[in-house]
Design an enzyme around this catalytic site. Structure first.
Site, mmCIF file in Angstrom:
data_model
loop_
_atom_site.group_PDB
_atom_site.id
_atom_site.type_symbol
_atom_site.label_atom_id
_atom_site.label_comp_id
_atom_site.label_asym_id
_atom_site.label_seq_id
_atom_site.Cartn_x
_atom_site.Cartn_y
_atom_site.Cartn_z
ATOM 1 N N ASP A 1 3.121 2.058 76.264
ATOM 2 C CA ASP A 1 2.134 0.991 76.361
ATOM 3 C C ASP A 1 1.399 0.897 75.030
ATOM 4 O OD1 ASP A 1 0.365 3.128 76.334
ATOM 5 O OD2 ASP A 1 -0.809 2.427 78.041
ATOM 6 N N GLU B 1 1.154 1.247 88.458
ATOM 7 C CA GLU B 1 1.371 0.635 87.146
ATOM 8 C C GLU B 1 1.199 -0.875 87.194
ATOM 9 O OE1 GLU B 1 1.632 2.014 84.300
ATOM 10 O OE2 GLU B 1 1.801 4.102 84.963
ATOM 11 N N TYR C 1 8.388 -1.249 80.095
ATOM 12 C CA TYR C 1 7.309 -0.272 80.199
ATOM 13 C C TYR C 1 7.202 0.305 81.610
ATOM 14 C CZ TYR C 1 2.904 1.791 81.142
ATOM 15 O OH TYR C 1 1.961 2.672 81.604
#
Length: 260
Positions: free
Chosen positions: A140, A45, A122
């Site tokens: 997102d 990520e 997130y």
């Protein structure tokens, strides 16, 4: 031995089920999907935040071959981490990842993942969904767009969180994108359409990279990492000051040194 993908489970929401079916038939082959541990998901990520998926996938494989565990990367120097990060851009992401790895190696994973440097809401949600299979949908920009256009409210992913999260994200990237491919959409009926709300995000044109301070910072950082030390007098002063302030190089007059 890497764990298999979790088995598909029945999803009650027919629209979510259709998106998952689309994803099951069309999902990209991404290497991190074979791993469901905090560290592997976290690195993927962070790498993907401001980098293309293809470049991130190649970088992730090389990273995991070198540092397969959070303890391994914590034991590395920041200079080694920054060298491995080259080509991904925005090296402060690597700095924060390294700082966080050392915290985790020392104290374990915190209950609130946002306590770690560089981990916002997130990324914390992505780790919970993709590593722990908790029913938390990572929001997102792509997922938010799909929710706004096609779903009237929050989506219940509790019956199949890992697959639902992956499907919603990739669907927003490839089908329900800013310029949507409506002809390929399996949930067109009832869609609000591609129009963005009046109070939607303002997209600002990025300044040219060539000749920019960002380019000068990157060039100087690569020199310091490669050479170990660079004379301050031979460096772009503004770029050097920014790198020192960000903790990416160390000022030891009259030298700029690679960090430990």
């Amino acid at each position: 031995m890497e764990p298999p993908q979790p088995p598909a489970r029945r999803v009650a929401d027919p629209n979510l089920a259709a998106v998952i079916d689309w994803w099951t038939a069309n999902a990209r082959d991404l290497p991190w999907r074979a791993r469901r541990d905090n560290y592997a998901v976290w690195v993927s990520e962070v790498m993907s935040a401001q980098t293309t998926v293809i470049r991130s996938a190649d970088a992730w494989v090389r990273w995991m071959e070198r540092w397969p565990t959070v303890e391994a990367v914590a034991a590395a120097s920041l200079a080694e981490v920054l060298a491995q990060w080259q080509g991904l851009g925005y090296p402060r992401r690597a700095r924060d990842l390294h700082r966080s790895a050392r915290i985790v190696a020392e104290s374990g994973w915190p209950e609130d993942l946002t306590e770690l440097p560089g981990v916002g809401a997130y990324i914390a949600a992505a780790i919970r969904c993709f590593a722990r299979e908790e029913p938390v949908l990572p929001l997102d920009v792509n997922v938010k767009r799909v929710l706004r256009r096609r779903f009237s409210g929050p989506v219940d992913i509790s019956s199949d969180p890992w697959r639902a999260g992956q499907a919603m994200m990739e669907f927003g990237q490839r089908i329900c994108s800013v310029r949507p491919r409506c002809h390929a959409c399996p949930v067109r009926e009832g869609c609000a359409g591609p129009g963005e709300p009046a109070d939607g995000p303002v997209i600002r044109r990025q300044k040219p990279f060539a000749g920019s301070l960002r380019q000068h910072r990157g060039q100087l950082l690569r020199r310091v990492i490669a050479e170990g030390v660079v004379a301050v007098a031979d460096a772009d002063r503004q770029a050097a000051a920014g790198l020192v302030q960000d903790g990416l190089v160390v000022l030891s007059d009259p030298w700029l040194r690679a960090p430990q």
